[in-house]
Motif scaffolding. Structure first.
Motif, PDB file in Angstrom:
ATOM      1  N   ALA A  81      68.716  -1.548  53.069  1.00 40.17           N
ATOM      2  CA  ALA A  81      67.893  -0.734  53.963  1.00 40.17           C
ATOM      3  C   ALA A  81      68.471   0.665  54.130  1.00 40.17           C
ATOM      4  O   ALA A  81      67.738   1.665  54.086  1.00 40.17           O
ATOM      5  N   GLY A  82      69.783   0.746  54.290  1.00 36.37           N
ATOM      6  CA  GLY A  82      70.407   2.052  54.469  1.00 36.37           C
ATOM      7  C   GLY A  82      70.271   2.944  53.254  1.00 36.37           C
ATOM      8  O   GLY A  82      69.945   4.129  53.373  1.00 36.37           O
ATOM      9  N   SER A  83      70.503   2.376  52.070  1.00 32.69           N
ATOM     10  CA  SER A  83      70.414   3.163  50.837  1.00 32.69           C
ATOM     11  C   SER A  83      68.990   3.641  50.579  1.00 32.69           C
ATOM     12  O   SER A  83      68.762   4.794  50.211  1.00 32.69           O
ATOM     13  N   VAL A  84      68.021   2.733  50.765  1.00 28.25           N
ATOM     14  CA  VAL A  84      66.627   3.107  50.517  1.00 28.25           C
ATOM     15  C   VAL A  84      66.163   4.165  51.514  1.00 28.25           C
ATOM     16  O   VAL A  84      65.516   5.151  51.141  1.00 28.25           O
ATOM     17  N   ASN A  85      66.488   3.985  52.775  1.00 31.51           N
ATOM     18  CA  ASN A  85      66.066   4.959  53.783  1.00 31.51           C
ATOM     19  C   ASN A  85      66.717   6.318  53.560  1.00 31.51           C
ATOM     20  O   ASN A  85      66.090   7.357  53.772  1.00 31.51           O
ATOM     21  N   THR A  86      67.966   6.312  53.129  1.00 30.33           N
ATOM     22  CA  THR A  86      68.639   7.581  52.829  1.00 30.33           C
ATOM     23  C   THR A  86      67.950   8.293  51.679  1.00 30.33           C
ATOM     24  O   THR A  86      67.719   9.510  51.719  1.00 30.33           O
ATOM     25  N   GLN A  87      67.610   7.535  50.625  1.00 28.32           N
ATOM     26  CA  GLN A  87      66.922   8.132  49.486  1.00 28.32           C
ATOM     27  C   GLN A  87      65.547   8.640  49.894  1.00 28.32           C
ATOM     28  O   GLN A  87      65.112   9.705  49.439  1.00 28.32           O
ATOM     29  N   GLN A  88      64.873   7.892  50.760  1.00 32.10           N
ATOM     30  CA  GLN A  88      63.566   8.324  51.246  1.00 32.10           C
ATOM     31  C   GLN A  88      63.652   9.672  51.958  1.00 32.10           C
ATOM     32  O   GLN A  88      62.781  10.534  51.808  1.00 32.10           O
ATOM     33  N   SER A  89      64.686   9.853  52.746  1.00 31.53           N
ATOM     34  CA  SER A  89      64.822  11.087  53.530  1.00 31.53           C
ATOM     35  C   SER A  89      65.037  12.314  52.653  1.00 31.53           C
ATOM     36  O   SER A  89      64.842  13.444  53.103  1.00 31.53           O
ATOM     37  N   LEU A  90      65.438  12.089  51.393  1.00 26.07           N
ATOM     38  CA  LEU A  90      65.654  13.217  50.479  1.00 26.07           C
ATOM     39  C   LEU A  90      64.363  13.672  49.809  1.00 26.07           C
ATOM     40  O   LEU A  90      64.342  14.725  49.162  1.00 26.07           O
ATOM     41  N   GLY A  91      63.302  12.852  49.927  1.00 26.96           N
ATOM     42  CA  GLY A  91      62.028  13.203  49.306  1.00 26.96           C
ATOM     43  C   GLY A  91      61.064  13.802  50.313  1.00 26.96           C
ATOM     44  O   GLY A  91      61.383  14.013  51.488  1.00 26.96           O
ATOM     45  N   LEU A  92      59.852  14.063  49.842  1.00 25.50           N
ATOM     46  CA  LEU A  92      58.808  14.665  50.675  1.00 25.50           C
ATOM     47  C   LEU A  92      57.591  13.749  50.711  1.00 25.50           C
ATOM     48  O   LEU A  92      57.284  13.054  49.735  1.00 25.50           O
TER      49      LEU A  92
END
Length: 302
Positions: free
Chosen positions: A277-288
């Motif tokens: 969950a942490g890794s996916v959410n972090t990656q999500q925050s880098l996108g638009l």
């Protein structure tokens, strides 16, 4: 070997289809690096192979075999790995066409499936704990019943010995009962001069002494009521029996599984959920996102 010794998950990157078999045997998660995110044949081959390994989990039939449920825990972990792989693979199609609403919906659907798998794994661990508790309670009842029978036989044997008779049949019955008790909980037996036998458990706590048998209880754990612990009643007081003092037997195996394997499995499950969950959410925050104006990607897992 390192994973089993230290209760760690293993991860390895797969670069081509020839490496899949080795990864299947040795690692828990197969990572597809960014260099291979467009390698569709590799992704499909990995998905097919992982899907073929799905097997129904089972609950141990006997408390003496309860530690075999480690296999169930490993299977649950593998099924989670498969769901995680499907979830990450869904990003491949989305990366090819970020504006495709159907591809976005697939990602969200796979995320929900992964979350459901984690919940299911947690439920399976709870079911295993319930089974352990029930089995221990049944076996404790069996021990108490047989201990009472041994105490009665002690009285009968001592009486016959005092009259000069040879109570061979009673001795055989008692030996059989002691053997059955020992299969459930490790006991130490000491013969007395009057022909009776004393049984001790947990190192030095007497279960049977002459014509008297004490009662073992399966009580809810002080810190986790779902778990079970043993106590022996003496003078109206319940004295806890440390699990480490039980030695062998079915009850000792069940408590060891409860206190070690299930605890480790719950910890691993939580670590896996947090890491993914942490890794996916972090990656999500880098996108638009697709908003106007575009904003940072919202977390997928909460």
């Amino acid at each position: 070997e390192a994973a089993n010794a230290f209760s760690l998950l293993t991860v390895s990157e797969i670069l081509n289809e020839q490496q899949i078999e080795g990864a299947r045997r040795c690692v828990d998660f197969a990572q597809i690096g960014s260099r291979n995110m467009q390698n569709i044949p590799l992704l499909k081959a990995l998905g097919r192979l992982t899907g073929q390994e799905v097997r129904p989990a089972r609950r141990p039939d006997r408390p003496g075999d309860v530690r075999h449920s480690q296999a169930d825990i490993r299977l649950a972990r593998r099924l989670l790995g498969y769901a995680a792989g499907e979830f990450l693979n869904s990003f491949v199609d989305l990366a090819n066409n970020p504006g495709d609403s159907s591809a976005r919906q697939v990602v969200l659907s796979q995320a929900q499936d992964l979350s459901a798998r984690f919940r299911s794994a947690g439920d399976q661990l709870s079911a295993l704990q319930t089974g352990v508790t029930q089995d221990v309670r049944v076996q404790v009842g069996n021990v108490n019943s047989m201990a009472q029978q041994v105490a009665v036989l002690n009285q009968q044997i001592a009486a016959l010995r005092g009259s000069g008779a040879a109570p061979n049949q009673l001795l055989d019955q008692r030996d059989h009962l002691v053997s059955q008790i020992a299969a459930i909980i490790n006991v130490t037996s000491i013969d007395a001069e009057d022909g009776s036998v004393a049984l001790f458990i947990g190192g030095s706590q007497n279960l049977v002494l002459g014509g008297t048998a004490k009662t073992i209880k399966a009580l809810p754990d002080t810190f986790d009521p779902a778990k079970v612990m043993l106590a022996i009643t003496e003078a109206g007081t319940d004295r806890l029996i440390p699990p480490g003092s039980l030695g062998g037997g079915a009850i000792a195996g069940a408590l060891k599984f409860q206190n070690q394997d299930l605890v480790a499995a719950r910890n691993l499950l939580g670590q896996m959920a947090t890491a993914i969950a942490g890794s996916v959410n972090t990656q999500q925050s880098l996108g638009l996102d697709l908003g106007q104006p575009a904003g940072a990607g919202a977390p997928i897992f909460s």
